[in-house]
Design a protein around this motif. Sequence first.
Motif, short mmCIF file in Angstrom:
data_model
loop_
_atom_site.label_atom_id
_atom_site.label_comp_id
_atom_site.label_asym_id
_atom_site.label_seq_id
_atom_site.Cartn_x
_atom_site.Cartn_y
_atom_site.Cartn_z
N SER A 450 0.76 -1.42 0.13
CA SER A 450 0.05 -0.06 0.07
C SER A 450 0.80 1.22 0.12
O SER A 450 2.06 1.35 0.26
CB SER A 450 -0.70 0.11 1.35
N GLU A 451 0.12 2.42 -0.22
CA GLU A 451 0.89 3.65 -0.03
C GLU A 451 1.64 3.93 1.29
O GLU A 451 2.66 4.70 1.61
CB GLU A 451 0.16 4.82 -0.45
N ALA A 452 0.69 3.33 2.31
CA ALA A 452 1.09 3.29 3.61
C ALA A 452 2.72 2.92 3.92
O ALA A 452 3.56 3.49 4.48
CB ALA A 452 0.27 2.77 4.58
N LEU A 453 3.06 1.89 3.03
CA LEU A 453 4.33 1.16 3.05
C LEU A 453 5.36 2.23 2.58
O LEU A 453 6.52 2.45 3.12
CB LEU A 453 4.59 0.16 2.50
N LYS A 499 1.52 -6.10 8.88
CA LYS A 499 1.62 -6.41 7.47
C LYS A 499 0.15 -6.12 6.95
O LYS A 499 -0.09 -5.67 5.76
CB LYS A 499 1.66 -8.03 7.35
N GLU A 500 -0.91 -6.28 7.73
CA GLU A 500 -2.34 -5.76 7.39
C GLU A 500 -2.25 -4.57 6.88
O GLU A 500 -2.82 -4.13 6.00
CB GLU A 500 -3.25 -5.93 8.64
N HIS A 501 -1.62 -3.62 7.32
CA HIS A 501 -1.63 -2.09 7.10
C HIS A 501 -1.01 -1.91 5.88
O HIS A 501 -1.10 -0.93 5.17
CB HIS A 501 -1.00 -1.56 8.52
N TYR A 502 0.07 -2.64 5.55
CA TYR A 502 0.86 -2.31 4.43
C TYR A 502 0.48 -3.17 3.29
O TYR A 502 1.21 -3.13 2.34
CB TYR A 502 2.35 -2.59 4.82
N THR A 503 -0.54 -3.90 3.19
CA THR A 503 -0.81 -4.59 2.09
C THR A 503 -2.10 -3.80 1.28
O THR A 503 -2.80 -3.16 1.92
CB THR A 503 -1.60 -5.91 2.53
N GLN A 524 2.19 12.50 -11.35
CA GLN A 524 1.72 13.46 -10.25
C GLN A 524 2.49 13.80 -9.11
O GLN A 524 3.14 12.82 -8.88
CB GLN A 524 0.22 13.21 -9.78
N LEU A 525 2.34 14.96 -8.49
CA LEU A 525 2.89 15.13 -7.17
C LEU A 525 2.50 14.26 -6.23
O LEU A 525 1.09 13.88 -6.24
CB LEU A 525 2.65 16.59 -6.77
N TRP A 526 3.40 13.62 -5.59
CA TRP A 526 3.07 12.58 -4.55
C TRP A 526 2.42 13.30 -3.33
O TRP A 526 3.23 13.58 -2.28
CB TRP A 526 4.38 11.77 -4.06
N ARG A 527 1.14 13.59 -3.40
CA ARG A 527 0.64 14.33 -2.20
C ARG A 527 0.53 13.90 -0.88
O ARG A 527 0.65 14.28 -0.09
CB ARG A 527 -0.96 15.01 -2.89
N GLY A 528 0.54 12.56 -0.85
CA GLY A 528 0.31 11.61 0.33
C GLY A 528 1.74 11.90 1.10
O GLY A 528 1.44 12.00 2.31
N PHE A 529 2.66 12.11 0.41
CA PHE A 529 3.93 12.46 1.43
C PHE A 529 4.02 14.03 1.21
O PHE A 529 4.34 14.45 2.40
CB PHE A 529 5.25 11.92 0.41
N PHE A 530 4.05 14.69 0.14
CA PHE A 530 4.58 16.00 0.23
C PHE A 530 3.44 17.01 0.84
O PHE A 530 3.95 18.22 1.52
CB PHE A 530 4.99 16.82 -1.09
#
Lengths: 560, 549
Positions: A450-453, A499-503, A524-530
């Motif tokens: 996932s993006e969370a990872l 693991k659940e969170h990162y799948t 696109q700009l990686w909004r989730g991070f920046f």
Amino acid sequence: MCIMRQGHKEELMEFSEHIKTANVEDVVLHQPLHPPSRGTLCITGHHLLFSDREENSTRQILLLLRNIDAIEKSVENLLGYSSLFSKADYSKRISGSSGTITVKCKDLRVLQLDIPGMEQCLNIAHSIETLSCLNDVSEMYPFFYRPSDLSSQDQWGLSSSEKYYSEHKELHKRWRLSSVNRDYSVCPSYPPAVIVPKDIDDDTLKKVAKFRQSGRFPVLCYYHRKNGMVIMRGGQPLTGANRKRCREDELLLQAVIDSSDKGYIIDTRSSQQVQQARMTGGGFESKSSYSCWKRLHRQMEKGKALQESLIKLVEACGDESQNMDRWLSKLENSKWLSHVQTALSTAGLLAECVERDGHSVLVHGSEGTDCTLLVSTLAQLIMDPCCRTLEGFLALLEREWVQAGHPFQLRCAHSAYSHVRLQQESPVFLLLLDCVWQLWRQFPLALGFSEALLLRLATEAYFSNYGTFLCNNDQERCALGVKEKTYCLFHSLLKPTEKEHYTNPLYEPTDLAIWPSVHPQSLQLWRGFFLRWTPQTRHLEEAQEEIRNMVIEWGKVALS
Amino acid sequence: MEFAELIKTPRVDGVVLHRPFLPTVEGTLCLTGHHLILSSRQDNTEELWLLHSNIDSIEKRFVGSLGSIIVKCKDLRVIQLDIPGMEECLNIASSIEALSTLDSVSLMYPFFYRPMFEVIEDGWNSFLPEDAFKDLESMTDEWRLSEVNKDFSVCPSYPPLVAVPKDIDDETLRKVATFRHGGRFPVLSYYHKKNGMVMMRAGQPLTGTNGRRCKEDEKLINATLRPGKRGYIIDTRTINVAQQAKARGGGIESEANYPQWRRIHKAIERSNVLQESLIKLVEACNDQSHNMDRWLSKLEASNWQTHVKEILTTACLAAQCIDREGASVLVHGTEGTDTTLQVTSLAQIILDPSCRTIRGFQGLVEREWLQAGHPFQQRCAQSAYSNSKPRQEAPVFLLFLDCVWQILRQFPCSFEFSESYLVLLFEHAYASQFGTFLGNSAAERAKLSLPEKTVSLWSWVNRHQEIERLTNPLFEANSLVIWPSVAPQSLLLWEGVFLRWNRSSKCLDEAYEEMVHIIEYNKELQNKVNSLRRQLAQLETEDPLLQTP
């Protein structure tokens, strides 16, 4: 303070000289997305701890000092200038002096601490400044961190050249595992075992190592099962101004391909740059000496240029002028998205050579520890479904970044807010994660994580409880006993609870190559991070959380 | 048939169709009065049916005797037809040119279209002003429904029925109408249930250079204020533009004559500027140069995102006045048929959860755009590819949809509908088999007898299959006011419209399908669990042995 456990006491002893004021009451914390809160601030050897004193809530904020990129302090001794202030102001602040510390973190969060008492404020600021950039790796937090749910008996790491070799039996006919570097003397930045052509003996490798920058002789990093082609990486050849040759190097490359076939060399520098590199002892594989290899040049930025790009981008993201034109020109000026585009298109080129044209490829730039790894990693994600699972991706990062000798310690010493003069900092790994995110966005089903990872990795590389990203190469990690004395991040990420969170709940494996679109309009700009700490991103996070919960619930219901 | 003379070559065989991200199709091209049809006459291959009215412009190219027509559509799609035979190609091209620019409304396809589906609910009767007023009546008795405009003589662009303050009689309204641009006297646009504040909209006051005043106008808008309360007038023009308007008979509400109102000026662009912005944006999106800097500067130079931001900011301001400041608001620009409607309708999306449902949004479009007299016919005559000189064209409605999409993106769970609903409305506003977006006002629609002669878009949308397709799987009713972020960093290019044909959406669509599938399966299982629980409970009560373990 349960998080610190046993390590706590020894820490205090060692770092006490840097901590003049360990506790301050009545501190006001301002942080993004939360209302200001009043509480107690506490500094320990590795952490800044803020605990909310308000009733009904026991919110604590625990920040690794290593996460702090820069601080700004402003103190006012109000008594001296009291006449400048209005009466109300004066009486409110008569209690004495106070100060404000703005804490800018490597995860791009900005916090502000209002601290009563000028001296305390200065002491705290001094402690943060000193403790956040300790240079001695063995004093860093991973050496003190003792999680209750991981045992130190656990195996360290997920993958290695040995494992890769044993998993790919098809390799065995023409390739062998060499331990020529077992004591790191041939190439300090390589792991002890590497995969090389079977016909090339260790003596030849030693000679080749002398001909390649930092001893990084060409090694195999990827075997394409579909057609048996490979990706190799190395450092630049040290041909120098007088076009030195190295028969062994030519022999090694020749051994990679059949005599009738040809291979590609992807050089991550422009043809102009490689000519200049000859003046400083570097160089390129000339056509006459490497007749079966065709060189392709793709200029990729690295080092300082990349770091400055990140600084500009983060500055643009924090711009509060509410002006659309200004935002778009700042975004353009930062060049970050251009770097993303170049990285992805070079990786696409590499994958095309291997998968579509059916040729083996050697990738290198100068050192072969930055852009080279960026390109080889992305190409593997594009071509190889095994790299797209959560475990596969982490194993890929371990092989291609940690063991391949990307100097994390140097590159991630500071992030976008630091005022310190830049040395070797460069967000190459962050750029990789951004490119992976672009892939993830274009192929939402194809990646198992996932993006969370990606967000987690983007911060762990800069500051961490785990030892995985410590040091610059395997040799350094070995010398400090990182594998014995710290815990492995990758294992922790694979614990069932984490693991659940990162799948990726939508993951559906595909055997096909995933060719990213590199049109500027598609990136696109990686909004989730920046833009992580802006309110609108939070709504999106809530929505994603919603989906995730639903999927987890679904899993539980389906099981019962 | 009248169209026959425009069609010299009705049929060509061996035509090859190229579409972005789809395999080429070879087949027979047919032209009818309203459609361009390409059929391969094979099973399993999709046929192309394109409304002539969807065609924005065409280009012809010749290589030897093989001609190509590049068809650029109003929905921003670009397709290419390779036609063997130069004469055929020229004939087809001239037919398309003629048929796609027919001026007469009554020749348009909606008048010929017969629905292939069963009309369960006639959309023409779904959103009548009298029904909307019934809802209002249940909340307040301060307003009445006036029939002063029943023959469209007081205000040609208003519907026959409008809501006005109870104490204002029709005589007064007639006088006010002469003082407002286009006769658009202030009418109720939205009633905020939470605090009884209202939003009104109108045309600009015709004060002219010598500061004409109209007591009736002052009386009307003051009648909407609670005792001792002030209201806000949001003028969608800058103060300079508004001052200049005086020279042409327009003007502003002066502080002296409207002491209880505070005027706020906001700059929202309109007409030609917007059309040019759209043209530049679409050109940038189609740029093939692979250059990141060039793309970002073109995006910036188009100014489209700036327009989105300005409109959203103004809508937030209006919503803030009502919800946070507890004040009533009057919105107008010049005519009150473009930027005014963008602001009033977006403010309602922000404030009123019922506008965020599929049906509620239809009601909003119907009330605030169709009945409020947005001249769809003029504004949507051409899109971004047209070569003809723009006259009254402006993507005002598209900008509104873009703003809704921005809010939808920021609040992905608060809307009952998904992005495809907004894309659908965009398409139908520019070219449609339905009569909904024909004409420029209620008066024109009545004159054309649209409800009798054409099918309403809503009749088609409000069927089970369509609703299902347009529903947002993440929807969870949210009764709160939703405040979108208007920071430039928070606003994105609407890919679903502007990059729709430049990227393959296959993977994204698959992911979306998968998500929908998971959510549906989840619901199904949840139901199963509930029914099992009920069964268990029942068994426990029936079987006393189970009760005492």
